[in-house]
Design an enzyme around this catalytic site. Structure first.
Site, PDB file in Angstrom:
ATOM      1  N   GLU A   1       1.157  -1.088   0.369  1.00 56.20           N
ATOM      2  CA  GLU A   1       0.183  -0.026   0.087  1.00 56.20           C
ATOM      3  C   GLU A   1       0.936   1.362   0.293  1.00 56.20           C
ATOM      4  OE1 GLU A   1      -3.281   0.105  -0.272  1.00 56.20           O
ATOM      5  OE2 GLU A   1      -3.373  -2.163   0.281  1.00 56.20           O
TER       6      GLU A   1
ATOM      7  N   ARG B   1       0.809   3.938  -3.324  1.00 56.86           N
ATOM      8  CA  ARG B   1      -0.070   5.186  -3.357  1.00 56.86           C
ATOM      9  C   ARG B   1       0.810   6.513  -2.775  1.00 56.86           C
ATOM     10  NH1 ARG B   1      -6.119   3.777   0.313  1.00 56.86           N
ATOM     11  NH2 ARG B   1      -5.637   1.323  -0.250  1.00 56.86           N
TER      12      ARG B   1
ATOM     13  N   ASP C   1      -5.024  -9.775  -7.632  1.00 55.88           N
ATOM     14  CA  ASP C   1      -5.649  -9.303  -9.404  1.00 55.88           C
ATOM     15  C   ASP C   1      -4.606  -8.495  -9.915  1.00 55.88           C
ATOM     16  OD1 ASP C   1      -5.458  -7.789  -6.459  1.00 55.88           O
ATOM     17  OD2 ASP C   1      -7.153  -6.582  -7.284  1.00 55.88           O
TER      18      ASP C   1
ATOM     19  N   GLU D   1     -12.128   0.138 -10.369  1.00 58.45           N
ATOM     20  CA  GLU D   1     -11.964  -0.876 -11.269  1.00 58.45           C
ATOM     21  C   GLU D   1     -12.415  -0.177 -12.893  1.00 58.45           C
ATOM     22  OE1 GLU D   1     -10.036  -1.855  -7.506  1.00 58.45           O
ATOM     23  OE2 GLU D   1     -11.770  -1.667  -8.052  1.00 58.45           O
TER      24      GLU D   1
ATOM     25  N   THR E   1      -1.119   0.234 -10.616  1.00 58.09           N
ATOM     26  CA  THR E   1      -1.980  -0.139  -9.653  1.00 58.09           C
ATOM     27  C   THR E   1      -3.138   1.020  -8.761  1.00 58.09           C
ATOM     28  OG1 THR E   1      -3.585  -2.303  -9.600  1.00 58.09           O
ATOM     29  CG2 THR E   1      -2.027  -1.620  -7.742  1.00 58.09           C
TER      30      THR E   1
END
Length: 708
Positions: free
Chosen positions: A298, A302, A431, A566, A696
């Site tokens: 994360e 981010r 994913d 998404e 992502t």
């Protein structure tokens, strides 16, 4: 002399032609009265009742008739028309009076820019439009068969208030109330007015569709960002997340996560004031010298990704220096026996560890940090960052335990082997592994064949093992394989796949990847429109046997919506590559649903309600107050109190009580609104997909020069 008692008389004789005009009024009145008296009591009662009924009807009809006449001169067209955009109707340009042609169905326009012209006649009977929710076979979008047109001679009508409430939806835009799906139409040109007037005079044909300019959807996204940012700035400035209901903040890492995640979004949306304030905070307040555990994945996608992206967009070295700082502090995570990194790092102490309950890391976490660390090495000319993440990909490439290119969800940091084998999914914990295979290959200039090989094999594995169709609508979805058995369960996270497949097809991969992308994009869209709020659940379960007429079922534990990006991410890719406007329309519907069910425009206050007198007795609760006898706790929304922010909701199946969850995820600003803005932007060079690849978390990083 005549005697005083004598009287003179004059005799007058009328001709026959005049005799019929003579009537003896007194005699007639006496005759009518005698006839009235001769009627029975029942007959007289009936006559009196009919006369009274006619008088009452006249009294009640007088105001309605006067209002209708008055409306023709006093009301503006915009105030009299109902909004009908949800029914897919074409607008009538201002100044153009339609003629009702027998046998031709005419549609009612949505509300234009409110020019002050007379009210136009409406169709007589408007059926309630069918719900947009439900299987595709059940949907109607303003089909003309739903309209019934009254004869030309009949007067216009007004829709009753109850139906008006059912069909009209509004959102708050900068403190004003506007129709949720309005189309802001330009004034017709003089040539158009002249042609329209000719058609009206001749009355030879019904009105033809007029090309109109849609509402500025990109500006609507800017406004949504400002509203979300208003809440964050006021109640959570410098903290990780906004809690918009309680008007406070939440901490995850204590590093201003939402602010950093939104930096490049503000730059792309050209929100200069908000960006400069945030830049000042990064320069003066952001420090990574904290004794705090952060999640490697994360923090990388981010914070590191956000800082690197903002550096590339602005050229400001402040952001590159901050990226170097956090990147170096994350490196202890790679100090493991297998070189598969730990999930958690203490960025102040320089130590790392796995979660307390396991020595495993998830495959998605360790294989979705490569874009960021590779780019950090390229910018700093320090190879250790890229070396660490490339080693992970080499190991995963040759590991046993894959199934037709599909990988398990967990990997052990000691042995470097897959664990919990037998379960394969494109949802949570796996994913972005598949996403980063393609994007690393693109980032590096298509020079790494192992990455492309793994990606192509995985797509074939999805086709072979995970694809299934629903009943009754034959929607194609991606399920989960659990020990040889397909579970018809699909996370919203899987909706990244249509965009990724389209991106690969755009870069020379097989054309059937785009065909698959189109079908899966429709399924992700249906995950929204088949919900009563128009928002997708976190997880959908698909019906493969037609036992209840629905394609999508949602379990109670999966009904929440976290403002995830998404689907709009894939809509952005699909529109960029196909220019099909339906993808924009789908994104617009999603934004309006966010505005309707997750946008906060007021305070949510706690009250106590006495169950014996509810709803009359509502008493505000003070802190620490005990519950009163016969009372229940309720919450009342005061919509007129200014506020800001968007919140996750707990139940997408309940439009009356969607269940606000008091949390605005950082990715709503970092991803969801960014992709919506790019979807609606008419500038194809705004973050060109030939020059940038998105990580992502939707942070664009440049494709390396070797790609050209």
């Amino acid at each position: 002399m005549y005697s005083p008692l004598r009287k003179d008389f004059v005799s007058l004789t009328l001709g026959e032609q005049h005799s019929h005009s003579y009537t003896n009024g007194k005699h007639r009145r006496q005759s009518c009265w005698r006839k009235w008296k001769q009627l029975s009591r029942l007959q007289r009662s009936l006559i009196l009742f009919l006369l009274a009924f006619l008088v009452i009807c006249g009294i009640f009809s007088y105001p309605t008739l006067s209002e209708q006449w008055r409306a023709l001169s006093d009301r503006s067209m915009g105030e009299d028309w109902d909004e009908t955009e949800n029914q897919g109707l074409q607008p009538i340009p201002p100044g153009l009076l339609p003629k009702v042609v027998p046998g031709v169905v005419q549609e009612e326009p949505p509300e234009p820019q409110r020019p002050n012209i007379p009210v136009l006649p409406k169709p007589q009977a408007l059926k309630k439009p069918p719900s947009k929710r439900g299987p595709p076979a059940m949907q109607k979008r303003g089909n003309v068969s739903d309209w019934q047109v009254k004869d030309q001679e009949e007067p216009p009508f007004r829709r009753d208030e109850e139906q008006e409430k059912e069909t009209k939806t509004v959102i708050s835009w900068r403190g004003a109330m506007i129709e949720a799906e309005q189309g802001t139409e330009p004034q017709p040109s003089a040539h158009a007015k002249e042609a329209a007037g000719q058609a009206e005079v001749e009355g030879a044909a019904p009105l033809q569709p007029v090309s109109v300019k849609p509402v500025d959807r990109a500006e609507a996204v800017r406004e949504a960002f400002r509203h979300a940012w208003k809440g964050y700035k006021e109640f959570a400035w410098g903290h990780d997340e906004l809690k918009p209901i309680s008007k406070t903040h939440g901490e995850w890492f204590g590093l201003g996560l939402t602010l950093i995640d939104a930096l490049d979004t503000m730059w792309i949306l050209d929100l200069k004031e908000e960006f400069e304030e945030s830049k000042e905070w990064v320069e003066k307040e952001l420090s990574f010298s904290k004794n705090v555990d952060v999640n490697l994945f994360e923090s990388t996608i981010r914070i590191l990704g956000g800082l690197l992206s903002t550096y590339h967009l602005t050229g400001d070295t402040l952001f590159l220096e901050k990226a170097k700082d956090i990147g170096s502090r994350l490196m202890p995570a790679f100090n493991t026996p297998s070189k598969i990194p730990f999930s958690d790092v203490n960025i102040g102490k320089g130590t790392a560890h796995p979660p307390r309950w396991t020595t495993d890391s998830t495959v998605a976490e360790v294989t979705s940090i490569q874009l960021e660390f590779r780019e950090l090495s390229r910018l700093t000319q320090e190879p250790q960052y890229q070396k660490a993440v490339d080693e992970i990909m080499r190991q995963v490439h040759r590991l046993d335990g894959k199934h037709d290119g599909l990988v398990p969800m967990f990997i052990n940091t000691n042995s470097g082997k897959f664990t919990h084998r037998g379960v394969f999914t494109l949802g949570a914990r796996a994913d972005s592994y598949y996403e980063y295979l393609l994007k690393q290959w693109l980032q590096g200039g298509k020079q790494e064949p192992e990455l492309l090989e793994d990606y192509l094999q995985a797509v074939e594995g999805v086709k072979k093992n995970l694809l299934k169709q629903t009943s009754p609508s034959k929607l194609l979805f991606v399920g989960e394989l659990s020990h040889g058995r397909l579970n018809p369960k699909m996370d919203h996270l899987v909706c990244f796949l249509p965009g990724t497949l389209a991106l690969g097809a755009r870069n020379g991969l097989p054309a059937d990847h785009m065909e698959l992308a189109v079908q899966l994009m429709e399924t992700c869209h249906q995950m929204y429109v088949q919900m009563e709020t128009g928002l997708s659940p976190e997880i959908a379960h698909f019906n493969v046997q037609n036992h209840n007429g629905r394609d999508v079922d949602v379990k109670p534990a999966d009904r929440h919506n976290l403002l995830r990006p998404e689907t709009v991410e894939s809509l952005f890719y699909m529109y960029r590559f196909t220019q099909d406007s339906k993808y924009r329309d789908w994104g617009w519907e999603i934004l309006q649903s966010f505005n309707k069910y997750t946008r906060l425009s007021g305070d949510l206050l706690p009250f106590q309600a006495n169950t014996q007198s509810f709803p009359r007795t509502l008493k505000p609760m003070s802190s620490g107050q005990e519950r009163l006898p016969n009372a229940v706790n309720v919450k009342v929304v005061l919509l007129n109190v200014p506020s800001g922010g968007y919140t996750s909701i707990g139940n997408v199946r309940d439009p009356v009580n969607p269940g606000p969850r008091d949390k605005m995820e950082s990715f709503f600003l970092g991803e969801t609104l960014k992709y919506l803005f790019l979807l609606f932007s008419d500038d194809p060079e705004l973050i060109s997909l030939d020059k940038y690849v998105f990580n992502t978390e939707a942070h664009p990083l440049p494709i390396w020069p070797s790609a050209s």
